[in-house]
Design a protein around this motif. Structure first.
Motif, short mmCIF file in Angstrom:
data_model
loop_
_atom_site.label_atom_id
_atom_site.label_comp_id
_atom_site.label_asym_id
_atom_site.label_seq_id
_atom_site.Cartn_x
_atom_site.Cartn_y
_atom_site.Cartn_z
N SER A 100 -48.03 0.89 -35.70
CA SER A 100 -48.87 1.27 -34.57
C SER A 100 -48.90 2.79 -34.34
CB SER A 100 -48.40 0.56 -33.29
OG SER A 100 -47.08 0.94 -32.94
N PHE A 101 -47.79 3.47 -34.62
CA PHE A 101 -47.74 4.91 -34.39
C PHE A 101 -48.57 5.68 -35.42
CE2 PHE A 101 -43.88 3.22 -32.41
CZ PHE A 101 -44.01 3.75 -31.14
N PHE A 102 -48.71 5.12 -36.63
CA PHE A 102 -49.55 5.76 -37.63
C PHE A 102 -51.02 5.42 -37.39
CE2 PHE A 102 -45.39 5.05 -39.60
CZ PHE A 102 -45.09 6.32 -40.05
N VAL A 103 -51.27 4.22 -36.92
CA VAL A 103 -52.64 3.79 -36.66
C VAL A 103 -53.28 4.64 -35.57
CG1 VAL A 103 -54.07 1.86 -35.87
CG2 VAL A 103 -52.20 1.46 -37.47
N ALA A 104 -52.49 5.10 -34.60
CA ALA A 104 -53.04 5.94 -33.53
C ALA A 104 -53.70 7.19 -34.10
CB ALA A 104 -51.92 6.32 -32.55
N SER A 105 -53.10 7.79 -35.11
CA SER A 105 -53.68 8.98 -35.74
C SER A 105 -54.97 8.64 -36.47
CB SER A 105 -52.67 9.60 -36.71
OG SER A 105 -51.51 10.03 -36.03
N VAL A 106 -55.00 7.46 -37.10
CA VAL A 106 -56.22 7.03 -37.79
C VAL A 106 -57.35 6.81 -36.80
CG1 VAL A 106 -57.26 5.23 -39.23
CG2 VAL A 106 -54.91 5.99 -39.67
N ALA A 107 -57.05 6.13 -35.69
CA ALA A 107 -58.08 5.86 -34.69
C ALA A 107 -58.60 7.14 -34.06
CB ALA A 107 -57.51 4.94 -33.61
N LEU A 146 -49.56 -8.50 -42.96
CA LEU A 146 -50.25 -9.06 -41.80
C LEU A 146 -49.96 -8.22 -40.55
CD1 LEU A 146 -49.63 -12.91 -42.25
CD2 LEU A 146 -51.68 -11.62 -42.85
N GLY A 147 -48.72 -7.78 -40.43
CA GLY A 147 -48.34 -6.96 -39.28
C GLY A 147 -49.08 -5.64 -39.24
N VAL A 148 -49.27 -5.02 -40.39
CA VAL A 148 -50.04 -3.78 -40.44
C VAL A 148 -51.48 -4.04 -39.99
CG1 VAL A 148 -50.94 -1.97 -41.95
CG2 VAL A 148 -48.59 -2.77 -42.23
N GLY A 149 -52.04 -5.17 -40.43
CA GLY A 149 -53.38 -5.54 -40.00
C GLY A 149 -53.47 -5.76 -38.51
N VAL A 150 -52.47 -6.41 -37.95
CA VAL A 150 -52.44 -6.63 -36.51
C VAL A 150 -52.35 -5.30 -35.76
CG1 VAL A 150 -51.02 -7.56 -34.63
CG2 VAL A 150 -51.53 -8.97 -36.62
N ALA A 151 -51.60 -4.34 -36.30
CA ALA A 151 -51.47 -3.03 -35.66
C ALA A 151 -52.83 -2.32 -35.61
CB ALA A 151 -50.45 -2.17 -36.40
N PHE A 152 -53.55 -2.33 -36.73
CA PHE A 152 -54.88 -1.71 -36.75
C PHE A 152 -55.81 -2.37 -35.74
CE2 PHE A 152 -53.75 0.22 -40.84
CZ PHE A 152 -54.44 1.42 -40.78
N ARG A 426 -55.69 8.50 -25.35
CA ARG A 426 -55.93 7.05 -25.32
C ARG A 426 -55.37 6.33 -26.55
NH1 ARG A 426 -61.52 6.55 -23.71
NH2 ARG A 426 -60.64 7.15 -21.68
N PRO A 427 -55.63 6.82 -27.78
CA PRO A 427 -55.02 6.13 -28.93
C PRO A 427 -53.50 6.13 -28.89
CG PRO A 427 -56.83 7.53 -29.65
CD PRO A 427 -56.57 7.88 -28.21
N ALA A 428 -52.90 7.26 -28.47
CA ALA A 428 -51.44 7.31 -28.37
C ALA A 428 -50.93 6.33 -27.32
CB ALA A 428 -50.99 8.73 -28.05
N GLY A 429 -51.63 6.28 -26.17
CA GLY A 429 -51.22 5.35 -25.13
C GLY A 429 -51.34 3.91 -25.56
N GLN A 430 -52.44 3.58 -26.26
CA GLN A 430 -52.61 2.21 -26.75
C GLN A 430 -51.57 1.89 -27.82
OE1 GLN A 430 -54.55 0.04 -25.44
NE2 GLN A 430 -54.28 -1.66 -26.88
N ALA A 431 -51.19 2.90 -28.62
CA ALA A 431 -50.15 2.70 -29.63
C ALA A 431 -48.82 2.35 -28.97
CB ALA A 431 -50.00 3.94 -30.50
N ILE A 432 -48.50 3.04 -27.88
CA ILE A 432 -47.26 2.73 -27.17
C ILE A 432 -47.31 1.33 -26.57
CG2 ILE A 432 -45.90 3.34 -25.11
CD1 ILE A 432 -46.57 6.28 -25.71
N ALA A 433 -48.45 0.98 -25.97
CA ALA A 433 -48.59 -0.37 -25.42
C ALA A 433 -48.44 -1.43 -26.51
CB ALA A 433 -49.94 -0.52 -24.72
N LEU A 434 -49.07 -1.19 -27.67
CA LEU A 434 -48.97 -2.13 -28.78
C LEU A 434 -47.55 -2.21 -29.31
CD1 LEU A 434 -50.38 -4.01 -30.83
CD2 LEU A 434 -50.83 -1.97 -32.23
N ALA A 435 -46.89 -1.05 -29.43
CA ALA A 435 -45.52 -1.03 -29.93
C ALA A 435 -44.58 -1.80 -28.99
CB ALA A 435 -45.03 0.41 -30.09
#
Length: 527
Positions: A100-107, A146-152, A426-435
């Motif tokens: 999730s923390f890497f996905v935030a940068s992608v988003a 699957l977990g990486v997919g769920v994170a994205f 927003r992406p960082a905040g959503q990453a924290i919520a997801l994490a």
């Protein structure tokens, strides 16, 4: 063209954004929401597969032997207690936590659209590996993919829906994601029910392999979606953002909303965008950060994953048998879908707080009664079948519990974190919520079977205590966000009795655009 929508909680007061719900924005949000299928399918399929004897015999023979011993007269509470078995299910959540923390940068850098595409591709690869698994290592590595997919998907889709939707219907369209999660769970339960009857012992491969279907749907669908105006402006595509905004609002008169998005992006282009992980820790963002941590944390401690993720295991544990267990899970899946429609209809009319409070009270009562019934029927170490009357009562109460969750903490636990942060973080905040969500789910999945073995029926009282705590938290500390534009959300914090001490206006005027905000009709009027 839809009628203008008033900004704020009052009717006909404050600034207005022209436009409203269009067919185009409805279709784009519906396609994006199908990403919830991959999350829901995994929740439903994993619990069903781990109750299939052929799957246990091949990968977890010690659990299978323990189950057979329990059938012959042993503890019904401890027969599925295996850390290796829970590692299979929980590895997905640990992978999603890290990713999730890497996905935030992608988003943030590539946009929400390509994050959704990446989620579908990763989930597809994991589904293929699980279906072809020959040993536990292959199973767990597939779960990691699957977990990486769920994170994205879990990071990008809620943000996408909240940014695309008209602010008056943000809750309704965002909850489409939760609706697709419930459809995924229900579909998985049907697949499990049929796969368990396949002769030859390969039914579990079909169950795991069909996860490729929702993965293909979101991967292919995302290719045809536009990115959100918010993301496009942040990345410098101003003309494309204006074009998309006109199309999703169904009007050329988008100057006011566009100006607010540009103002929000102006802040995002500063320190918040360069160092979002530092900016999110600033004092002025503590209210959003606290909510983004506590809401997903509380969501997993409602006990819903105990009911839905391990539903077949739970029903078998209380003595209903294999086929009856899967059929009971199908019943709860139907209840889950129906109750989510209640939330879709009510969230932008009644507001978030009322649904949270009503659902919390309903879940609390059901948890206490379920624990009492199972305690009376099983005692501390029951080694037989639960009486039919008790079993029917437990199933009915579980359905009532699922309904309460499905119109409160289920959809709102996803909606709230996606709408409270300013654009730059927003992406960082959503990453924290997801994490937090993934970490909490991982902990619950790891601990549930040992806790069931040792706490027995007291486990339901344990979760009931948490439901009480989270209901009190909502009553005291969660502001109402109904009807407030996503880039003007700071008003709800500056008018809250507790959070206003943190959410002061920036000295240079950055952040929200309003100069005057006040409460009206249960919401916020922004001027």
């Amino acid at each position: 063209m839809a009628a203008p929508a008033t900004v704020g909680g009052g009717q006909g007061q404050g600034k207005e954004y022209p436009g409203g719900l269009t067919l185009y924005v409805f279709i784009t949000c519906a396609v994006a929401a199908t990403g919830g299928l991959i999350v829901g399918y995994d929740i439903g399929i994993s619990g069903g597969v781990t109750s299939m004897d052929t799957f246990l015999q091949q990968f977890f023979p010690s659990v299978y032997r323990k189950e057979q011993t329990a059938r012959g007269g042993g503890s019904q509470y401890c027969k599925f207690d295996s850390q290796l078995l829970t590692a299979f299910t929980s590895s997905l959540y640990l992978a999603a936590l890290v990713a999730s923390f890497f996905v935030a940068s992608v988003a943030r850098s590539l946009g929400r659209k390509w994050s959704m595409f990446g989620g579908g591709v990763s989930f597809l690869a994991g589904a293929a590996l699980n279906a072809a698994a020959r040993n536990v290592a292959m199973l767990i590595f597939g779960r990691i993919l699957l977990g990486v997919g769920v994170a994205f998907a879990g990071l990008s889709i809620p943000i996408y829906l909240s940014e695309m939707a008209p602010h008056r219907l943000r809750g309704t369209l965002n909850i489409g994601l939760q609706l697709m999660i419930t459809v995924g769970i229900f579909s998985a339960n049907l697949v499990n029910y049929g796969a368990a009857k396949i002769r030859g012992g390969w039914g579990w491969r079909l169950s795991l392999g069909l996860a490729a279907v929702p993965a293909i749907i979101i991967a292919a669908g995302s290719l045809f979606l536009p990115d959100t105006p918010n993301s496009l402006i942040t990345r410098g595509y101003h003309e494309e953002a204006r074009r998309v905004l006109r199309r999703i609002r169904g009007t050329d008169d988008v100057d006011d909303e566009y100006a607010d998005l540009v103002a929000a992006a102006g802040e995002a282009s500063g320190a918040a965008r360069r160092q979002p992980w530092l900016a999110i820790l600033e004092r002025r963002h503590r209210p959003q950060l606290a909510v983004a941590v506590l809401v997903p944390f509380f969501q997993q401690l409602t006990g819903i994953n105990v009911i839905m993720f391990y539903a077949p295991v739970l029903f078998r544990t209380i003595g209903l048998g294999g086929d009856a267990a899967l059929m009971s899970a199908v019943i709860t899946g139907l209840v889950n879908i129906a109750a989510t429609f209640v939330s879709v209809a009510a969230v932008d009319r009644l507001g978030r707080r009322k649904l949270f409070f009503q659902g919390g009270c309903q879940m609390l009562a059901c948890q206490v009664i379920i624990g009492t019934l199972i305690g009376v029927a099983f005692g501390d170490n029951h080694d037989g079948e639960i009486p039919r009357a008790y079993a029917a009562a437990v199933v009915a109460l579980i359905c009532a519990y699922v309904a309460g969750f499905a119109w409160s903490w289920g959809p709102l636990g996803i909606l709230i974190p996606s709408e409270v942060f300013p654009l730059g973080i927003r992406p960082a905040g959503q990453a924290i919520a997801l994490a937090v969500n993934m970490l909490s789910t991982f902990a619950v999945a790891q601990a549930f079977l040992p806790m069931l073995c040792h706490m027995r029926f007291g486990l339901f009282y344990f979760f009931a205590g948490w439901v009480l705590a989270m209901t009190l938290f909502v009553a005291a500390f969660l502001p109402e966000t109904k009807g407030v534009p996503i880039e003007r959300m700071g008003a709800v914090w500056r008018t809250h009795w507790f959070w206003q001490r943190f959410a002061v206006a920036d000295e240079d005027g950055n952040g929200d655009v309003e100069m005057d905000c006040r409460k009206a009709d249960g919401g916020i009027v922004v001027r």
